[in-house]
Design an enzyme around this catalytic site. Structure first.
Site, PDB file in Angstrom:
ATOM      1  N   TYR A 140       0.857  -1.195   0.000  1.00  0.00           N
ATOM      2  CA  TYR A 140       0.000   0.000   0.000  1.00  0.00           C
ATOM      3  C   TYR A 140       0.888   1.238   0.000  1.00  0.00           C
ATOM      4  O   TYR A 140       1.442   1.625   1.016  1.00  0.00           O
ATOM      5  CB  TYR A 140      -0.930   0.020   1.216  1.00  0.00           C
ATOM      6  CG  TYR A 140      -1.875  -1.154   1.328  1.00  0.00           C
ATOM      7  CD1 TYR A 140      -2.183  -1.955   0.225  1.00  0.00           C
ATOM      8  CD2 TYR A 140      -2.481  -1.465   2.544  1.00  0.00           C
ATOM      9  CE1 TYR A 140      -3.047  -3.037   0.345  1.00  0.00           C
ATOM     10  CE2 TYR A 140      -3.357  -2.533   2.669  1.00  0.00           C
ATOM     11  CZ  TYR A 140      -3.631  -3.322   1.566  1.00  0.00           C
ATOM     12  OH  TYR A 140      -4.487  -4.388   1.678  1.00  0.00           O
ATOM     13  N   GLY A 164     -18.391  -3.859  -0.618  1.00  0.00           N
ATOM     14  CA  GLY A 164     -18.337  -3.895  -2.080  1.00  0.00           C
ATOM     15  C   GLY A 164     -17.530  -2.745  -2.661  1.00  0.00           C
ATOM     16  O   GLY A 164     -17.917  -2.147  -3.660  1.00  0.00           O
ATOM     17  N   ARG A 165     -16.400  -2.416  -1.998  1.00  0.00           N
ATOM     18  CA  ARG A 165     -15.510  -1.336  -2.442  1.00  0.00           C
ATOM     19  C   ARG A 165     -16.252  -0.005  -2.569  1.00  0.00           C
ATOM     20  O   ARG A 165     -16.012   0.773  -3.483  1.00  0.00           O
ATOM     21  CB  ARG A 165     -14.833  -1.701  -3.768  1.00  0.00           C
ATOM     22  CG  ARG A 165     -14.032  -2.994  -3.680  1.00  0.00           C
ATOM     23  CD  ARG A 165     -13.429  -3.409  -5.010  1.00  0.00           C
ATOM     24  NE  ARG A 165     -12.918  -4.754  -4.930  1.00  0.00           N
ATOM     25  CZ  ARG A 165     -11.696  -5.078  -4.497  1.00  0.00           C
ATOM     26  NH1 ARG A 165     -10.883  -4.142  -4.095  1.00  0.00           N
ATOM     27  NH2 ARG A 165     -11.313  -6.340  -4.456  1.00  0.00           N
ATOM     28  N   GLY A 166     -17.160   0.211  -1.643  1.00  0.00           N
ATOM     29  CA  GLY A 166     -17.901   1.466  -1.621  1.00  0.00           C
ATOM     30  C   GLY A 166     -19.260   1.413  -2.281  1.00  0.00           C
ATOM     31  O   GLY A 166     -20.069   2.330  -2.131  1.00  0.00           O
ATOM     32  N   PHE A 204     -21.922  -0.385  -1.637  1.00  0.00           N
ATOM     33  CA  PHE A 204     -23.059  -0.419  -0.714  1.00  0.00           C
ATOM     34  C   PHE A 204     -23.132   0.832   0.165  1.00  0.00           C
ATOM     35  O   PHE A 204     -24.061   0.972   0.957  1.00  0.00           O
ATOM     36  CB  PHE A 204     -23.044  -1.698   0.133  1.00  0.00           C
ATOM     37  CG  PHE A 204     -23.381  -2.913  -0.678  1.00  0.00           C
ATOM     38  CD1 PHE A 204     -24.674  -3.107  -1.150  1.00  0.00           C
ATOM     39  CD2 PHE A 204     -22.408  -3.840  -1.016  1.00  0.00           C
ATOM     40  CE1 PHE A 204     -24.992  -4.219  -1.929  1.00  0.00           C
ATOM     41  CE2 PHE A 204     -22.719  -4.952  -1.797  1.00  0.00           C
ATOM     42  CZ  PHE A 204     -24.011  -5.141  -2.255  1.00  0.00           C
ATOM     43  N   GLY A 243     -23.912   3.309  -3.770  1.00  0.00           N
ATOM     44  CA  GLY A 243     -24.487   2.775  -5.003  1.00  0.00           C
ATOM     45  C   GLY A 243     -23.677   3.202  -6.215  1.00  0.00           C
ATOM     46  O   GLY A 243     -22.510   3.587  -6.101  1.00  0.00           O
TER      47      GLY A 243
END
Length: 347
Positions: free
Chosen positions: A65, A214-216, A218, A221
């Site tokens: 990272y 969900g990588r943002g 949820f 959207g």
């Protein structure tokens, strides 16, 4: 346990080797890498301190990272008595060679990577050290054999694997007990449920769920793509491509409807679903904002009935999600078989 508002963050045992962590962790990747430009260090240190003071004590980073800058950030955040309050996980195994990412599990590299992480983090011992991706060029036993030595030397306490197949997990666990397997698990990523999760449970290995939101997706959207900058790696993920995103909008709408009935946000509902998968599962949602962190902690107070869980799972049935989770197969658990140990010739 620490209280945050009305929410107490419980602690649980991760795996069967003695590691105890907060029931929700903090993924620190997006503070420094992959999700757009790195965020200001003083702001991120405030987020990390807020998490720790709220009872979120399980911090997740990796040497890739940045590379390296996220570990340096965590090292600064853990000064002044903060180190003793956390369970720190970092990873090795992905390095940059001639501008390209390469997976490496060679023993000499494992040792050098560990020493370098200890120095960047400015600590004496890593609580949980994961192999970030599996090197398919050499037997898993060779890599874990070196990790076992690092445990014996007191440089690491517990060993983890990330994105490993069931057979790889079994072979690794036979060399030295594996404490945790990190994998992508969320309402829209459930491929590990068939084989990986049952294998971990059979062997007493804890499960750490990355990208539980969900990588943002949820959180906001399809609108989340409007926040992607030039350097955001999510732009290349199939599920965020226009041809799939429009279809996936329907999933988000239905989750949002259910969340409003439950009196929570869509992200809290999605995160609560992961929390309800078992007391051997610790999700590590990432964030760079204190208000989002507070919201994530709030997910611990969302109670789901078996009927709620069935409804959620029917909304986001695997077949309903459009697009693969990565644009490439390399580095995903189902491509991580390694050669038999009998083929290994150490140099």
């Amino acid at each position: 346990m620490a209280a945050h508002g009305e929410v107490i963050v419980p602690r649980l045992k991760l795996g069967s080797q003695g590691l105890e962590v907060s029931a929700q962790g903090l993924g620190c990747m997006s503070m420094s890498a992959f999700y757009g430009t790195p965020k200001p260090e003083p702001d991120m240190i405030k987020v990390i301190h807020h998490a720790i003071n709220s009872g979120i004590t399980f911090l997740d980073t990796s040497d890739i990272y940045g590379p390296h800058t996220n570990e340096l950030l965590i090292g600064k955040a853990l000064k002044d008595g903060m180190r003793e309050k956390v369970e720190l996980a970092t990873k090795f195994g992905v390095r940059i060679v001639d501008g390209q990412r390469e997976v490496c599990g060679d023993p000499s590299y494992v040792r050098a990577a560990c020493e370098a992480s200890l120095k960047r983090l400015d600590i004496d011992c890593i609580d949980l050290y994961y192999q970030h991706r599996i090197d398919t060029r050499l037997p898993i036993e060779v890599t874990v054999g070196e990790l076992k030595k690092l445990v014996e030397e007191g440089k690491i306490k517990y060993i983890g694997l990330s994105e490993a197949s069931a057979s790889t997990i079994r072979r690794a666990h036979a060399v030295h007990p594996i404490t945790a397997v990190q994998l992508e698990w969320s309402l829209w990523t459930r491929d590990a449920e068939a084989e990986i999760i049952p294998t971990c449970r059979e062997l007493g290995i804890g499960i750490v769920a990355y990208s539980p939101l969900g990588r943002g997706f949820f959180s906001s959207g399809p609108k989340v793509v409007e926040t992607f900058g030039e350097q955001d790696s999510r732009k290349d993920l199939p599920r965020f491509k226009p041809e799939n995103l429009e279809h996936n909008q329907n999933l988000f709408n239905r989750v949002t409807e259910m969340a409003s009935r439950k009196g929570c946000t869509p992200s809290q509902l999605a995160l609560a679903w992961v929390h309800h998968q078992g007391n051997d599962v610790v999700p590590i949602p990432g964030t760079t904002k204190i208000e989002n962190l507070n919201q994530n902690i709030g997910a611990l107070a969302v109670k789901l009935t078996p009927e709620d869980i069935a409804e959620l799972e029917s909304i986001v049935a695997a077949s309903a999600v459009k697009g693969e989770r990565y644009a490439f197969e390399a580095g995903m658990w189902h491509t991580t078989e390694t050669p038999p140990l009998s083929t290994w010739k150490s140099s």
